[in-house]
Scaffold this active site. Structure first.
Site, PDB file in Angstrom:
ATOM      1  N   ALA A  93       5.684 -71.355 -21.448  1.00  0.00           N
ATOM      2  CA  ALA A  93       5.205 -69.885 -21.637  1.00  0.00           C
ATOM      3  C   ALA A  93       3.847 -69.562 -20.935  1.00  0.00           C
ATOM      4  O   ALA A  93       3.432 -68.593 -20.201  1.00  0.00           O
ATOM      5  CB  ALA A  93       4.696 -69.766 -23.060  1.00  0.00           C
ATOM      6  N   GLU A  95      39.380 -74.626  18.353  1.00  0.00           N
ATOM      7  CA  GLU A  95      41.018 -74.807  19.271  1.00  0.00           C
ATOM      8  C   GLU A  95      40.531 -75.382  20.777  1.00  0.00           C
ATOM      9  O   GLU A  95      41.288 -76.119  21.093  1.00  0.00           O
ATOM     10  CB  GLU A  95      41.251 -73.295  19.674  1.00  0.00           C
ATOM     11  CG  GLU A  95      41.794 -72.608  18.153  1.00  0.00           C
ATOM     12  CD  GLU A  95      40.596 -71.622  17.635  1.00  0.00           C
ATOM     13  OE1 GLU A  95      41.045 -70.659  17.166  1.00  0.00           O
ATOM     14  OE2 GLU A  95      39.830 -72.000  17.784  1.00  0.00           O
ATOM     15  N   SER A 116       7.836 -54.674  -2.839  1.00  0.00           N
ATOM     16  CA  SER A 116       7.818 -53.297  -2.526  1.00  0.00           C
ATOM     17  C   SER A 116       6.531 -52.625  -2.259  1.00  0.00           C
ATOM     18  O   SER A 116       6.371 -51.705  -1.615  1.00  0.00           O
ATOM     19  CB  SER A 116       8.244 -52.573  -3.843  1.00  0.00           C
ATOM     20  OG  SER A 116       7.555 -52.607  -5.237  1.00  0.00           O
ATOM     21  N   LEU A 143      10.671 -72.256   0.629  1.00  0.00           N
ATOM     22  CA  LEU A 143      11.782 -71.626   0.791  1.00  0.00           C
ATOM     23  C   LEU A 143      12.474 -72.220   2.090  1.00  0.00           C
ATOM     24  O   LEU A 143      13.124 -71.406   2.916  1.00  0.00           O
ATOM     25  CB  LEU A 143      11.915 -70.120   0.811  1.00  0.00           C
ATOM     26  CG  LEU A 143      11.708 -69.411  -0.601  1.00  0.00           C
ATOM     27  CD1 LEU A 143      11.917 -68.060  -0.399  1.00  0.00           C
ATOM     28  CD2 LEU A 143      12.755 -70.378  -1.565  1.00  0.00           C
ATOM     29  N   CYS A 202      40.609 -66.156  17.840  1.00  0.00           N
ATOM     30  CA  CYS A 202      39.854 -64.972  18.154  1.00  0.00           C
ATOM     31  C   CYS A 202      40.631 -64.415  19.480  1.00  0.00           C
ATOM     32  O   CYS A 202      41.085 -65.290  20.356  1.00  0.00           O
ATOM     33  CB  CYS A 202      38.516 -65.063  18.629  1.00  0.00           C
ATOM     34  SG  CYS A 202      38.162 -66.382  19.837  1.00  0.00           S
TER      35      CYS A 202
END
Length: 379
Positions: A167, A55, A235, A207, A78
């Protein structure tokens, strides 16, 4: 209720909002168009977090012509102070005549208050124009504000017979360069990349986002992409301190269940953040994992993992969207499958999907499907 012109101007505001697809994290992508007397007098979009909102940019372009104009904005203005002043106040000060919002802000700090402030100043307000399209631009922000959890996008690549690796574990490359480029665009819009320790130990992935010069110029004006947070579910803290991702730009968060101080310190010494989360069964509590990311302001999570973690997320009901790249070759029934989904024995137990997009990406095909939560709950 809404005219053809209303639709046209809001469609333009949505087009502007999409320009922030790769740059506004963790803020929502928002566009704004100011129209006075049937003429567009101002346009703007939220370009980067901490910068002026849509805006404000549109008002700067319009100048005094904003007075009496209609503001078409993809998200309710907002009403609270964050890194920038409230946009509702800026619109009041500019003396716009009306505000048309595509959707009410799902943020509890705002939700309706921005429109209320405008109405109290005598400005006409209405919402709901192209709401679904506006929501689709910010699926993560909307999900996090309403549930505390991020939007989870699970990416997989497979042969036409649904195999992800031979595999032996060999998997490079299943898809072609065009599909791999498309994956980096998905990474670039993500708040976080998530994988499991098995993928790290086997593939040592980066990544991160890697864009060629032409793509960076087209999407970012030649600038560098924001690197998403890298998240590893580990973990037992088996993460090697020499893992490739730990030497790259950006942050790496390791979520674990162990309090092994020696391993934790070794990873923190190379820049990783290690956080303990609850367990569930034999692994981490996946809902607690997503809750932890939501608390950190993570909007969109892209998962690149193996069959076990991908299947576990699906069965936990935590996947919102599946992005599957299918390559035009066959790898045989001895190769590894897409998902490990134990316990599915009857047709009624199937995980239902709704395909929303199918298109060719180079020689490969990309299928986008949403998880049909209603059908899965009834099944």
């Amino acid at each position: 209720m809404f005219t053809a012109d209303d639709h046209r101007y809001m469609a333009r505001a949505l087009e502007l909002a999409r320009r922030g697809l790769y740059t506004t994290e963790p803020n929502p992508r928002v566009g704004c168009v100011l129209v006075r007397g049937g003429v567009v007098v101002g346009e703007g979009w939220h370009q980067f977090a901490g910068g002026p909102h849509a805006e404000v940019n549109a008002l700067r372009m319009a100048g005094p012509r904003a007075a009496g104009a209609t503001a078409y904005v993809t998200l309710e203005p907002c009403s609270h102070f964050g890194k920038t002043p409230p946009c509702a106040d800026a619109l009041v000060e500019a003396q716009v005549g009306q505000v048309v919002a595509a959707m009410v802000d799902p943020n509890p700090l705002v939700s309706g208050r921005g429109l209320e402030r405008l109405a109290a100043a005598g400005i006409g307000t209405v919402s709901g124009l192209l709401e679904a399209e506006a929501t689709a631009i910010n699926p993560g922000f909307t999900r996090r504000m309403r549930t505390g959890l991020p939007f989870v996008r699970l990416k997989m690549a497979a042969s036409l017979d649904g195999r992800t690796a031979m595999a032996s574990g060999e998997s490079r490359w299943i898809t072609g360069p065009e599909a791999r480029r498309d994956v980096h665009l998905l990474r670039a819009r993500s708040s976080a990349m998530l994988t499991g320790i098995g993928t790290v130990l086997h593939d040592d992935p980066s990544l991160n986002v890697r864009l060629d010069d032409d793509t960076r110029e087209a999407l970012l004006g030649g600038g560098e992409p924001i690197q998403p947070l890298r998240v590893v579910l580990d973990s037992r803290l088996a993460m090697p301190p020499e893992a490739k991702m730990l030497g790259l730009e950006g942050r790496t968060l390791i979520l674990t269940a162990t309090d092994d101080a020696v391993r934790r310190d070794a990873l923190q010494q190379v820049g990783a953040e290690v956080v303990t989360v609850p367990t569930a069964g034999e692994g981490l509590d996946l809902r607690a994992v997503m809750g932890t990311l939501g608390e950190r302001g993570v909007n969109e999570v892209m998962v690149e993992a193996g069959a076990t973690l991908g299947g576990a997320l699906l069965q936990a009901g935590l996947v919102d969207e599946l992005v599957l790249y299918l390559a035009p070759h066959l790898m045989g029934d001895a190769a590894r499958g897409l998902f490990r989904l134990p316990g599915l024995e009857r047709m009624a137990e199937r995980i239902e999907l709704t395909i929303t997009d199918v298109r060719a990406v180079g020689r490969d095909w990309r299928i986008i499907a949403k998880i049909d939560s209603t059908a899965n709950e009834s099944g």
